[in-house]
Design an enzyme around this catalytic site. Structure first.
Site, PDB file in Angstrom:
ATOM      1  N   GLU A  90     -34.669  20.020  20.320  1.00  0.00           N
ATOM      2  CA  GLU A  90     -34.923  21.400  20.719  1.00  0.00           C
ATOM      3  C   GLU A  90     -35.509  22.231  19.569  1.00  0.00           C
ATOM      4  OE1 GLU A  90     -34.786  22.326  23.708  1.00  0.00           O
ATOM      5  OE2 GLU A  90     -35.119  24.481  23.457  1.00  0.00           O
ATOM      6  N   ASP A  91     -35.068  21.957  18.358  1.00  0.00           N
ATOM      7  CA  ASP A  91     -35.410  22.853  17.254  1.00  0.00           C
ATOM      8  C   ASP A  91     -36.476  22.324  16.297  1.00  0.00           C
ATOM      9  OD1 ASP A  91     -33.544  24.496  18.270  1.00  0.00           O
ATOM     10  OD2 ASP A  91     -32.019  24.158  16.736  1.00  0.00           O
TER      11      ASP A  91
END
Ligand code: MN
Length: 757
Positions: A90-91
């Protein structure tokens, strides 16, 4: 140079080194895949690169800490690796395909579940929490280890929450207490739950948390020797009977103390069980043997004995609970269990997920599930809940249909906009309203539950959609305080009631002052009054109004404080009162009354009298204690400190007692509009001849006329006659007179008189 060195030292202390992670895992799992752990460490470190957290720490410290929490739970390699990787997709630039390729399908699936959960967090500001919760359970459906990583992730985020913005902090802390802590409890993970709860409380109610922690710390300092000596006495007693036991005393956690104070509405000092003792023995038989020793050594406290060994809790928790009046007459709470039970009690479902030497390596084909499902009741529960979840398509339906066993002592309700409100079981729409906002609670006048009008005191059920109707001028009735179950509602109601009573007194005081200035023919403004505040030794004009309304300060003193030159003509003629001042008007019927009831006498609407509306009105009013007053009576008010206005019919004998206190006399009248739905007190004195059934006849007459008997007392005066005193409530004077007339018509009744004491 030195500063830089110190900074590096801080960071390296915070950030776990690669070899440290491996060592942590190897300590409980010597067969751990070292190369796999090392690959994950390096991959995540490179992926997160120079990213920073809100605290300023390197971001990579976070997944490492999450992994460290899971090593404390002794979890398997795949879970630890998934924790290290949990924020990469996600990051960072990392992709799921790459992770699958590098770490295999099992870890790929775990990271996939965690990524989905992460996306959930991002939308949770807008989305209903109920929906979030549903998705959370769906995401962990694939593998319970996703839930374990998620709980560890939440724990680390809670530990570092102080770096967040206030509003974000509140939201996350609330969500933790509403969803994650109960979920950890349901999974049997006590340690984790307790830390989540304490951190939640610390962020949501910092003052409460600080107060409780402070008191606990002081208590610990005071009772350190006590805990040690109880541990020793218990160990010795058990040892003497050949039972080897490890006894540890510990203090309850701030959250558990707080929730007990809330639940039972008690103060810290009233809590008797601040310390709990754990007795861990080596066999099932030893548990019961130890229990026997404890119960034969000290008296047990009734109602506190529970055997969760023969009937385990749904989350597999097993232990014997009992409380005794132990050494030094202290209440001692005991949990007795085996080492294995203790492990389940601490780690819950995670205990079942422990890596066991020789166990087959987990594959992505579900073999892990199969093993967990057979061993863990908590996991079975989770599966069942998730199956149910698949059937319902709205979160509300889901919550309703599963009855949310998860939160056995909570109900989950929704606002019409879909916001989830978690409440303790037994909560009412009033609790709901206060949980939404204090203003909503204070102005609540009605509720709709699932679209239907429902009483405000209705007990809420899971999944209820609650709509609160409000009225701007409304104030919560004081009686609500004892009917609500949440501490928040209780405190808010108490505050609002106090404020309302004060407003009532201030309103009355204002009216009294208006009239006093009018009589003195002096102009009265709040500005002028403000100038006189120092002389009156009050801080605000509101304080003066309230003091006058409560009868603590007399209107004449206020007039003289504002107009020091004012000569009060009443003073010399005092004995003649109440012919003066406020009492004067009372003597004139057309000025004192505006009668509104059929048969009542007409009144002058322009009267300056203060309108009296009975007990439901805006003024603090009581009626003459011996005889009452009813609409239609000519009345006068007597200002009674601490009570407000006491209304007497002017024929009351009791009024003579106030002749020398003209300041206390108030000009009052019955209010036209507001009356009609309320009854008023009156007292009758009857003389009757003694014969069977007299009482029944009298009661019948009053009942036939729709009068309420509040109290009745009889005193035999002679052999033939009895005196009867009846306190009753009636609508008005006409109503009372009709009852009197009918009573007089009854043959055994000699006389009926109204009492005006
Ligand atoms: Mn995270």
């Amino acid at each position: 140079m030195a500063a830089r060195g110190a900074q590096e030292a801080t960071i390296s202390r915070r950030m776990m080194r690669q070899y440290e992670l491996v060592e942590r895992v190897k300590r409980y799992n010597p067969a751990a895949d070292e190369a796999l752990l090392n690959r994950a460490y390096v991959y995540a470190m490179q992926a997160h690169g120079t990213q920073k957290r809100a605290s300023g720490d390197p971001f990579f410290a976070h997944p490492l800490e999450v992994a460290a929490i899971l090593t404390d739970l002794h979890l398997d390699d795949a879970t630890i690796v998934a924790a290290v990787l949990h924020d990469t997709v996600e990051d960072t630039e990392a992709t799921l395909e790459e992770i699958r390729r590098l770490f295999g399908p099992e870890i790929g699936a775990l990271v996939d579940g965690l990524t989905k959960l992460k996306r959930l967090d991002l939308v949770s500001k807008q989305a209903a929490q109920g929906e979030n919760f549903r998705k959370l359970l769906l995401a962990v459906a694939a593998d319970v280890r996703v839930l374990l990583v998620k709980l560890a992730d939440r724990l680390h985020n809670m530990r570092t929450l102080q770096h967040m913005r206030e509003d974000k902090r509140q939201r996350i802390a609330k969500e933790t207490l509403d969803i994650y802590a109960p979920l950890a409890a349901r999974m049997g993970m006590q340690e984790l739950r307790e830390e989540l709860e304490d951190l939640g409380l610390r962020n949501l109610e910092p003052d409460v948390y600080a107060t409780i922690s402070d008191r606990l710390a002081r208590l610990t300092a005071k009772s350190e020797r006590l805990v040690e000596s109880i541990e020793q006495v218990l160990t010795d007693k058990l040892g003497a009977r050949g039972i080897a036991a490890t006894v540890t005393g510990r203090q309850k956690r701030p959250y558990s103390i707080w929730s007990k104070m809330e639940r039972k509405s008690v103060a810290f000092e009233q809590l008797s069980d601040i310390f709990g003792f754990r007795v861990v023995v080596d066999s099932l038989e030893a548990c019961y043997a130890a229990l026997g020793v404890v119960h034969t050594s000290w008296p047990m406290v009734p109602g506190r004995y529970k055997d969760y060994i023969s009937t385990p809790k749904q989350n597999d928790y097993r232990s014997i609970h009992t409380t005794v009046i132990g050494p030094q007459s202290q209440r001692v709470e005991l949990q007795i269990r085996t080492t294995a039970m203790d492990e389940i009690a601490e780690y819950g479902i995670a205990a079942h997920a422990h890596y066991k030497e020789g166990a087959a390596r987990r594959c992505a084909d579900g073999s892990v599930h199969a093993r967990l499902a057979t061993e863990s009741g908590a996991y079975q529960w989770l599966r069942r809940t998730i199956e149910l979840l698949a059937e319902g398509d709205s979160p509300e339906e889901f919550l309703e249909h599963t009855k949310l066993e998860l939160f056995q002592d909570q109900v989950f309700c929704f606002t019409p906009k879909g916001r989830l409100i978690a409440l303790p079981r037994g909560a009412t729409p009033i609790d709901f309203a206060y949980a939404v906002h204090t203003d909503v609670g204070n102005t609540a006048v009605g509720a709709k539950i699932n679209g239907r009008i429902a009483p405000l005191l209705h007990e809420l059920a899971n999944g209820d959609e609650v709509e609160i109707s409000r009225s701007d001028g409304a104030a919560p009735p004081a009686a609500w305080e004892s009917l609500v179950v949440t501490g928040k509602a209780r405190a808010a109601i108490r505050r609002a009631t106090r404020a309302a009573v004060r407003r009532q007194y201030a309103g009355l005081g204002r009216q009294i002052l208006d009239r006093a200035f009018e009589r003195a023919a002096k102009a009265f403004t709040e500005d002028k009054l403000r100038g006189a505040l120092p002389r009156l030794a009050r801080a605000t004009t509101e304080d003066v109004f309230a003091a006058v309304g409560r009868g603590e300060m007399f209107s004449g003193d206020v007039v003289r404080a504002v107009y020091p030159d004012h000569r009060d003509e009443r003073r010399p003629s005092a004995p003649q009162a109440p012919g003066n001042g406020a009492g004067r008007l009372v003597r004139s019927p057309d000025q004192t009354m505006r009668l509104t009831f059929p048969g009542g006498e007409g009144g002058d609407a322009k009267s300056g009298a203060i309108p009296i509306r009975g007990l439901d009105g805006d003024l603090p009013v009581t009626f003459a204690p011996n005889g009452g007053a009813v609409p239609g009576d000519r009345i006068v008010g007597i200002l009674t400190p601490g009570v407000g206005v006491t209304v007497y019919p002017i024929q009351s004998a009791a009024l003579a007692a106030f002749d020398n206190e003209p300041e206390r006399w108030l000009d009052v009248r019955w209010d036209t509009e507001a009356s009609g739905s309320e009854r008023y007190p009156a007292r009758l004195a009857l003389k009757s001849i003694n014969e069977p059934g007299v009482f029944a006849q009298i009661a019948q007459v009053i009942a036939d006329h729709d009068g309420n008997i509040d109290n009745i007392s009889m005193k035999r005066r002679t052999q033939d006659f009895t005196d009867i005193t009846i306190d009753l409530s009636v609508w008005d004077l006409q109503h009372l007179n009709a009852i009197i007339a009918e009573l007089r018509g009854k043959r055994p009744v000699n006389s009926v008189e109204r009492v005006n004491g």
